[in-house]
Each structure stands twice: as structure tokens, then as C-alpha cells.
Design an enzyme around this catalytic site. Sequence first.
Site, mmCIF file in Angstrom:
data_model
loop_
_atom_site.group_PDB
_atom_site.id
_atom_site.type_symbol
_atom_site.label_atom_id
_atom_site.label_comp_id
_atom_site.label_asym_id
_atom_site.label_seq_id
_atom_site.Cartn_x
_atom_site.Cartn_y
_atom_site.Cartn_z
ATOM 1 N N CYS A 2 70.267 6.507 73.250
ATOM 2 C CA CYS A 2 69.236 5.496 73.088
ATOM 3 C C CYS A 2 69.160 5.104 71.626
ATOM 4 O O CYS A 2 69.865 5.656 70.780
ATOM 5 C CB CYS A 2 67.873 6.027 73.544
ATOM 6 S SG CYS A 2 67.802 6.481 75.294
ATOM 7 N N LEU A 53 69.609 4.044 77.155
ATOM 8 C CA LEU A 53 70.758 4.398 77.993
ATOM 9 C C LEU A 53 70.255 5.482 78.939
ATOM 10 O O LEU A 53 69.951 6.595 78.509
ATOM 11 C CB LEU A 53 71.923 4.915 77.151
ATOM 12 C CG LEU A 53 73.146 5.416 77.927
ATOM 13 C CD1 LEU A 53 73.793 4.278 78.704
ATOM 14 C CD2 LEU A 53 74.164 6.044 76.983
ATOM 15 N N ILE A 55 69.872 8.464 81.356
ATOM 16 C CA ILE A 55 70.604 9.688 81.701
ATOM 17 C C ILE A 55 69.805 10.526 82.699
ATOM 18 O O ILE A 55 70.325 10.992 83.703
ATOM 19 C CB ILE A 55 70.891 10.526 80.436
ATOM 20 C CG1 ILE A 55 71.683 9.712 79.412
ATOM 21 C CG2 ILE A 55 71.632 11.810 80.794
ATOM 22 C CD1 ILE A 55 73.067 9.318 79.848
ATOM 23 N N LEU A 56 68.508 10.738 82.397
ATOM 24 C CA LEU A 56 67.613 11.485 83.275
ATOM 25 C C LEU A 56 66.555 10.536 83.835
ATOM 26 O O LEU A 56 65.970 9.753 83.092
ATOM 27 C CB LEU A 56 66.924 12.626 82.508
ATOM 28 C CG LEU A 56 67.835 13.720 81.940
ATOM 29 C CD1 LEU A 56 67.032 14.652 81.039
ATOM 30 C CD2 LEU A 56 68.492 14.515 83.059
ATOM 31 N N GLU A 94 68.031 14.409 73.955
ATOM 32 C CA GLU A 94 67.815 15.125 75.210
ATOM 33 C C GLU A 94 67.312 16.527 74.911
ATOM 34 O O GLU A 94 67.899 17.249 74.103
ATOM 35 C CB GLU A 94 69.100 15.203 76.039
ATOM 36 C CG GLU A 94 68.889 15.853 77.406
ATOM 37 C CD GLU A 94 70.129 15.842 78.279
ATOM 38 O OE1 GLU A 94 70.083 16.447 79.370
ATOM 39 O OE2 GLU A 94 71.142 15.248 77.876
ATOM 40 N N ILE A 306 93.515 11.837 73.044
ATOM 41 C CA ILE A 306 94.248 10.866 72.230
ATOM 42 C C ILE A 306 95.529 11.515 71.718
ATOM 43 O O ILE A 306 95.516 12.670 71.273
ATOM 44 C CB ILE A 306 93.400 10.410 71.025
ATOM 45 C CG1 ILE A 306 92.291 9.471 71.493
ATOM 46 C CG2 ILE A 306 94.251 9.722 69.978
ATOM 47 C CD1 ILE A 306 92.743 8.069 71.810
ATOM 48 N N SER A 378 81.986 17.879 74.383
ATOM 49 C CA SER A 378 83.035 18.007 73.365
ATOM 50 C C SER A 378 83.007 19.400 72.745
ATOM 51 O O SER A 378 82.090 20.182 72.978
ATOM 52 C CB SER A 378 82.852 16.952 72.265
ATOM 53 O OG SER A 378 81.907 17.382 71.308
ATOM 54 N N GLY A 379 84.007 19.677 71.919
ATOM 55 C CA GLY A 379 84.107 20.987 71.273
ATOM 56 C C GLY A 379 83.655 20.987 69.829
ATOM 57 O O GLY A 379 83.919 21.952 69.106
#
Length: 515
Positions: A2, A53, A55-56, A94, A306, A378-379
Site C-alpha cells: 500500500c 493493494l 492482501i487481507l 502487515e 533471474i 524472499s531470502g
Amino acid sequence: MCGINGIIRFGKEVIKEEINKMNKAIKHRGPDDEGIFIYNFKNYSIGLGHVRLAILDLSEKGHQPMGYNVDEDKIIYRDDELDRADIIIVYNGEIYNYLELKEKFNLETETGTDTEVILKLYNKLGFDCVKEFNGMWAFCIFDKKKGLIFCSRDRLGVKPFYYYWDGNEFIFSSELKGILAVKEINKKENINKDAVELYFALGFIPSPYSIYKNTFKLEARQNLIFDLDKREIRKYYYWELPDYKPIYDKKKLIEEGKKLLYDAVKIRMRSDVPVGAFLSGGLDSSTVVGVMREFTDLSKLHTFSIGFEGKYDETPYIKIVVDYFKTQHHHYYFKERDFEELIDKYSWIYDEPFGDYSGFPTYKVSEMARKFVTVVLSGDGGDEVFGGYMTHLNGYRMDFIRKLPKFLRVVGSKLPVKKDLNGIANLYLLKEAFRLSLINPEEFYAESIKEDAIRPEIYKKWTIEKLRYCLNKGDNKLGEALRIFDLLFNTLCDNFLVKVDRASMLTLWKLEVHF
């Protein structure tokens, strides 16, 4: 996820069109919905904006700005009814443990959003509510009854918060472009010299600096309280890294590390939209995908990567992981033309000088991921947590060298070798190690770069101040301190996390970091 915007002004009313301009400037962060709240009081005016945006709770009950009428115990999510609210919030992020917090504090809720939990927990606990949060956030709460603004940013600075303050106007946004939409500060005379010098030394501009004067980043783990009657701003750190002693028991390390990682991945997979994962072929992202199989069917999981032309391509390692886990994999080879297409867009994406060229492929993999999912794991953060950088190893080596008698280190620092002599590079590095072992540990970064042109005084001051803090938290061991330094100040907050936030928000999805 958001985008948030706001103006607090004294002496002149905020108009709806101003907030509309700010929302439009960061619309890429939230295409699903937007809202505006305007409030005029006797000596100040407030405008709040939000782009969403979802999500929940994908329904209209997730609309922001969101308000809470305390007496009626009623959540208000319609813009035209927000005048009835006592507390109003705009929020980006979040709170992963919002369900656990509902149970812990017996919160009766009307929506399925974590936004409502923040509002009600603030009403119950005040500014200390953030101490209960497990998540990533940047928010602004307007408390009508108390006449204050409460802003906060998460512990590691995953979510951005920029603000401008000149004594008469307080303007904030998720990105600098939101502020620039209503304030003409993009002028040569407004460039912050200290920020420029720090950029050339670090490759990014660290909090609280920004490229413009009077414009700042709220620091990670920081609360900002704005008393509107007194026109006073107070900032403080609501969280400090706990003092600890390193654990050397291998079995205990594995048990605790596994539990924390599994909990982190599981709670971040809460979503009402599709979830995927980045896969670089390295240990961090591969581990995250491996843990995800405990909570989802990997044959239905979309992973994204990638590849590059030449020696830096890690596609073979990515293929090993994909073949093992059997995910639905999507791979893209980054080419020279991709760089050429993005170069002109780069400055617009980041708003201020940003020297991490990996932002280019990050944007492309984000663009690819958005075609399939809305949330990506992601890591990022693994190297900072587990000491994966060479500087961390050098710090541990330095701790060992410091145990040698001082006279040996003095002699070693005077070895008659130069950096440019062929065949004795290791001797030169040893000489440098002896030299650095003789200085105060907090000056490690300030003295490890010899060229004054890229080691300005502001850089020395900044690194010494931050390393001193990290040494106090790291049992006075340089290796531990350098790891903490990267975790809290150097590689993550205003560097890697900025990169992934801008790339993910521009391509309209949410990225989760775990470590």
C-alpha cells in the site's frame, strides 16, 4: 502492499486536491482502492490519503483511511463517515500476528484486517502497541481527542516512511515522490550535502537523511509523536536489540534456528491471495522454499528467478533446486537491452541517489512474478542474521588478531609491502589487519577506507556512532558487531529493503522477508 500520504498544516487548510495529487503520485503502490480524509480544526488542518493493494480481507471493509469510534466501539471504513471517528489510521504493511493479538487482548473485531487490530490495540495500549507487533509496517494515526499524530516504522525498516517538516507543515509519504507532488523542494539549493557525501561513501542514503533538506526518513524501530497543540515532535526507539551472549552449542543453534525460521515462513504465508517465492540458487532463498513445503503443495508453488550472461549466472544452481522441489518455475535471462530500457526509469523509481545496480534485475523478476502471484517470499536478510558476508569473517579474524601481543601487531603493521606489488597481496592484507587491530574497534569502517575523497567526516561520524552501538550489543566482539551493523544500519534498511520495496510496489505485489 500500500501507500500512505498525509499533510498536517498550521494556519492554512489542507484541501482534498493536495491529498489526491499525493495519492496519484504513488498510485503504483495500491491499484485496488484509495481513500482521503480531511479534518480542519481551529489551529491546524489534516489530510490523510491511502492507496491499497488488497492482501487481507479483500472486501470494502479493508478500505483506508480507517477510523475507530471508541464510545460506540465501531470501526468506520467509509470516507464520508470518518468525521465520527476518534482515531484514524493510514497504514502500509502487515502485522503477521494479528490473529494471535486478537485472542491475547480479547479484541472484538468487525473486519478481517490487521488494520483494525492496530487501531484497537493503540486504543488499549497507546504508543506501546507496536511492541506487540510481529510484522512490517509504516503508519500514521491521528488521535482527535488527544490532539496528536502517532507515526511508527517497523523494527528493521522494511516499510518506508518519509517526512518533511519546516515548522509549519508536516508532510509524509511512503515515497519521496508523494511529498514532491505537493512541495517544490526539488531544487539545487535544497540538496542535503551530508546526504550526498554519505551516498558516495555507502552507495545509498541512510536514515534519517534524505537527499533534500528538511526532509527525512523515519528510522527503523522508531516512533514519532507530534503534539499538535504545542507543535512539538518527539522521536524515540521503541525497541532495542536485546543484550545477548553468542550460542556456541551446535545442537541448540540448529533447534532454535529451525523453530524461528519455520515460524517466520508459516506466519508470512497468511494471505487471501496467491503466494510465490523468489529463488536465486543461493542458500537463503532455497532454504525458504524448502521450508514452504511444510505448509503448501510445492507442485502448485510458483517460483521466480533471474539469469545472467557470463560468469555471474547462477542458473545451474537454480535448476538443481527447482528439479529437487518440483515447483512451477519461471526464469528470465537479464540482457543488456533490459538495462537500457530501465536506466532512464531508475531515478524515478528510487527518488534519490541509489547505487545498487541489482535493482535492475530485481525489477524484472518482480515484473515477471506479478503475472502469477500477489505475494512473494524472499531470502533477504539471511546473510545479516547468519554472518554470511566476508566483512563478518574479517571481523572474527580481527578479534583473534587482537589477542596477539601489541608489540607483534605494531611490527606487523610496519611490514615493508605495498598493495600494488605482485605476488604478495596476502602479505599486504595481513599488514592491513595488523594496522586495523591497533585502532578502536568502533573506527573499523572509518579507518578501513584510506581515500579521504570517499571517506568524508560525516561518514566517519556515522559509522563510528553505529558501530559503537553494535559493539555494546555484540559482547564487544567486532565480528558480532559487524553482523549487527549490517542487520540494523548498513546493508538492509536503506539499501536492500529499499530495492525490493520499490521493485515490488512498482509491479504491484507484496514481498516478504524472513530472516
